[in-house]
Design a protein around this motif. Structure first.
Motif, PDB file in Angstrom:
ATOM      1  N   MET A 128     -15.075  33.939 -41.043  1.00 49.27           N
ATOM      2  CA  MET A 128     -16.000  32.939 -41.559  1.00 49.27           C
ATOM      3  C   MET A 128     -16.115  31.710 -40.655  1.00 49.27           C
ATOM      4  O   MET A 128     -17.084  30.955 -40.750  1.00 49.27           O
ATOM      5  CB  MET A 128     -15.590  32.507 -42.968  1.00 49.27           C
ATOM      6  CG  MET A 128     -15.806  33.584 -44.029  1.00 49.27           C
ATOM      7  SD  MET A 128     -17.546  34.116 -44.202  1.00 49.27           S
ATOM      8  CE  MET A 128     -17.490  35.723 -43.399  1.00 49.27           C
ATOM      9  N   GLN A 129     -15.145  31.526 -39.788  1.00 51.72           N
ATOM     10  CA  GLN A 129     -15.241  30.387 -38.867  1.00 51.72           C
ATOM     11  C   GLN A 129     -16.440  30.534 -37.941  1.00 51.72           C
ATOM     12  O   GLN A 129     -17.193  29.587 -37.726  1.00 51.72           O
ATOM     13  CB  GLN A 129     -13.948  30.257 -38.055  1.00 51.72           C
ATOM     14  CG  GLN A 129     -13.827  28.959 -37.273  1.00 51.72           C
ATOM     15  CD  GLN A 129     -12.462  28.834 -36.626  1.00 51.72           C
ATOM     16  OE1 GLN A 129     -12.238  29.347 -35.535  1.00 51.72           O
ATOM     17  NE2 GLN A 129     -11.537  28.164 -37.305  1.00 51.72           N
ATOM     18  N   SER A 130     -16.635  31.735 -37.406  1.00 53.59           N
ATOM     19  CA  SER A 130     -17.798  31.966 -36.537  1.00 53.59           C
ATOM     20  C   SER A 130     -19.089  32.003 -37.357  1.00 53.59           C
ATOM     21  O   SER A 130     -20.135  31.529 -36.905  1.00 53.59           O
ATOM     22  CB  SER A 130     -17.630  33.272 -35.764  1.00 53.59           C
ATOM     23  OG  SER A 130     -17.478  34.375 -36.646  1.00 53.59           O
ATOM     24  N   VAL A 131     -19.017  32.537 -38.577  1.00 56.32           N
ATOM     25  CA  VAL A 131     -20.200  32.587 -39.437  1.00 56.32           C
ATOM     26  C   VAL A 131     -20.661  31.176 -39.800  1.00 56.32           C
ATOM     27  O   VAL A 131     -21.868  30.893 -39.864  1.00 56.32           O
ATOM     28  CB  VAL A 131     -19.896  33.396 -40.713  1.00 56.32           C
ATOM     29  CG1 VAL A 131     -21.008  33.220 -41.753  1.00 56.32           C
ATOM     30  CG2 VAL A 131     -19.728  34.878 -40.378  1.00 56.32           C
ATOM     31  N   SER A 132     -19.709  30.268 -40.019  1.00 60.55           N
ATOM     32  CA  SER A 132     -20.058  28.907 -40.445  1.00 60.55           C
ATOM     33  C   SER A 132     -20.909  28.183 -39.407  1.00 60.55           C
ATOM     34  O   SER A 132     -21.650  27.257 -39.743  1.00 60.55           O
ATOM     35  CB  SER A 132     -18.791  28.095 -40.740  1.00 60.55           C
ATOM     36  OG  SER A 132     -18.032  27.888 -39.544  1.00 60.55           O
TER      37      SER A 132
END
Length: 398
Positions: free
Chosen positions: A142-146
């Motif tokens: 989710m860090q890259s998705v955010s």
């Protein structure tokens, strides 16, 4: 003044006499007998308690003399002077001894509280800090998705809730099927949002399917959705929601089916909450942590690198986190700032997990009936709540 006489003073109840002004308050009650008739003149601080010849104490105030030679019992804490001056003649008053160290600590704490109340919080920066914190572990990418989301999503969601809670009903959809039961991630956050919205004067309703519905019905306002019957229009007509929130709720993939993180088709175990999100005219918020939840239809390109059957159901405001429950706490932290209410103060994560566990919940990662969320112990979430309270200036432990 002797120790015995000080004990008499601190154990007695005095009355404010009619002889009081801005120079000082004269007290009437048990007379204090000084061990000496007088002392060398010395400076007198605000709140000093002098003992004149008649033994009736005097609390000296703003217009006091600058020096004096009467014996002194001590000094009223500066924080309590205003309380004393609000008293009138014949009011009763008593005194409690504290050490100089205790007095300093109380003054320091009060100064810290004043600074916090006066501090101008940068809402945009706080939201970004919370957003970064909640994906810092990057448990499921989710860090890259955010990075595909516009900054400030948590603040925008909090503002929506703040506005819409006052306007009427807020529907909260949750419940992800695991091993014939429901996982803890989602319902915990739904309950947290439910309680916060109620405190703000809103009318929350948790919308879910069985077996989660069985666990929550009777404890919260609920509405059941059915596996074999799309009743989305009926729910919208009945409740006329001002806002809809989906938290860790399975979202339909492009083929209309529901999948878990392992790519297993769980459609037979999922009622349709997507239609409520799609058909309603009110704002919608969605929270997810893996890519297969409602709302992830907002960012299809961001999910291409994840090995999942991604959801295609969109929403107005998408929030992501390492654990979806954590996103709820992040929103509530910002709501606390917007409303100047410490909405996370009494949150007991273990108690909520215990309630769900007693009703058959399982950890979504392990599939076991434990007091955990996505493999993480309850203490991790409680620590996060404490950190969020510190970030918003509501935790007195710092």
């Amino acid at each position: 003044v002797s120790h015995q006489q000080k004990q008499l003073f601190f154990s007695a109840i005095y009355e404010i006499s009619e002889l009081n002004d801005r120079m000082g308050f004269r007290l009437t009650g048990p007379a204090i007998a000084p061990s000496i008739d007088g002392i060398l003149s010395e400076g007198i601080c605000l709140g000093a308690i002098q003992v004149p010849a008649n033994g009736q104490p005097i609390v000296l105030l703003n217009d006091r003399q600058t020096i004096g030679g009467y014996p002194k019992l001590g000094s009223v804490l500066s924080l309590d002077i205003s309380k004393l001056t609000q008293l009138s003649a014949t009011n009763k008053v008593s005194f409690e001894p504290i050490s100089i160290e205790e007095a300093h600590n109380l003054l320091h704490l009060k100064n810290m509280q004043n600074l916090r109340s006066q501090r101008q919080i940068n809402h945009n920066k706080l939201s970004e800090d919370i957003e970064n914190l909640l994906v810092s572990r990057n448990l499921r990418g989710m860090q890259s998705v955010s990075a595909y989301l516009d900054k400030g999503s948590y603040l925008r969601a909090a503002r929506l809730i703040h506005q819409c809670a006052a306007e009427g009903t807020v529907l909260i959809g949750t419940g992800f099927p695991v091993n014939g039961s429901f996982e803890t991630d989602g319902p915990v956050g739904a309950i947290a949002l439910y309680e916060a919205i109620e405190k703000l004067g809103g009318h929350p309703i948790i919308v879910c399917d069985r077996p989660l519905f069985n666990a929550l019905d009777g404890h919260f306002n609920t509405h059941e959705i059915l596996f074999d019957n799309d009743i989305s229009e009926e729910i919208i007509d009945i409740h006329n929601p001002s806002l809809i929130i989906a938290i860790e709720r399975p979202g339909q993939a492009g083929n209309g089916c529901y999948y878990n993180m392992r790519g297993v088709d769980i459609s037979s175990k999922c009622a349709n909450f997507d239609s409520i999100m799609r058909k309603s005219s009110c704002p919608t918020i969605a929270i997810g942590d893996g890519g297969n939840e409602i709302g992830m239809g907002n960012i299809p390109h961001a999910l291409e690198e994840l090995n999942i059957q991604a959801s295609t159901t969109p929403c107005d405001e998408l929030l992501v986190a390492d654990v979806s429950n954590w996103a709820a706490h992040g929103i509530i932290a910002l709501l606390s700032v917007l409303t100047n209410k410490d909405l996370l103060k009494n949150w007991d994560n273990t108690a909520v997990l215990q309630f769900l566990s007693n009703n058959g919940s399982v950890d979504g990662l392990t599939g076991e009936n434990t007091l955990s969320e996505d493999g993480l112990p309850s203490s991790e979430s409680q620590l996060l709540v404490q950190t969020l309270r510190q970030m918003t200036g509501h935790d007195d432990s710092v």
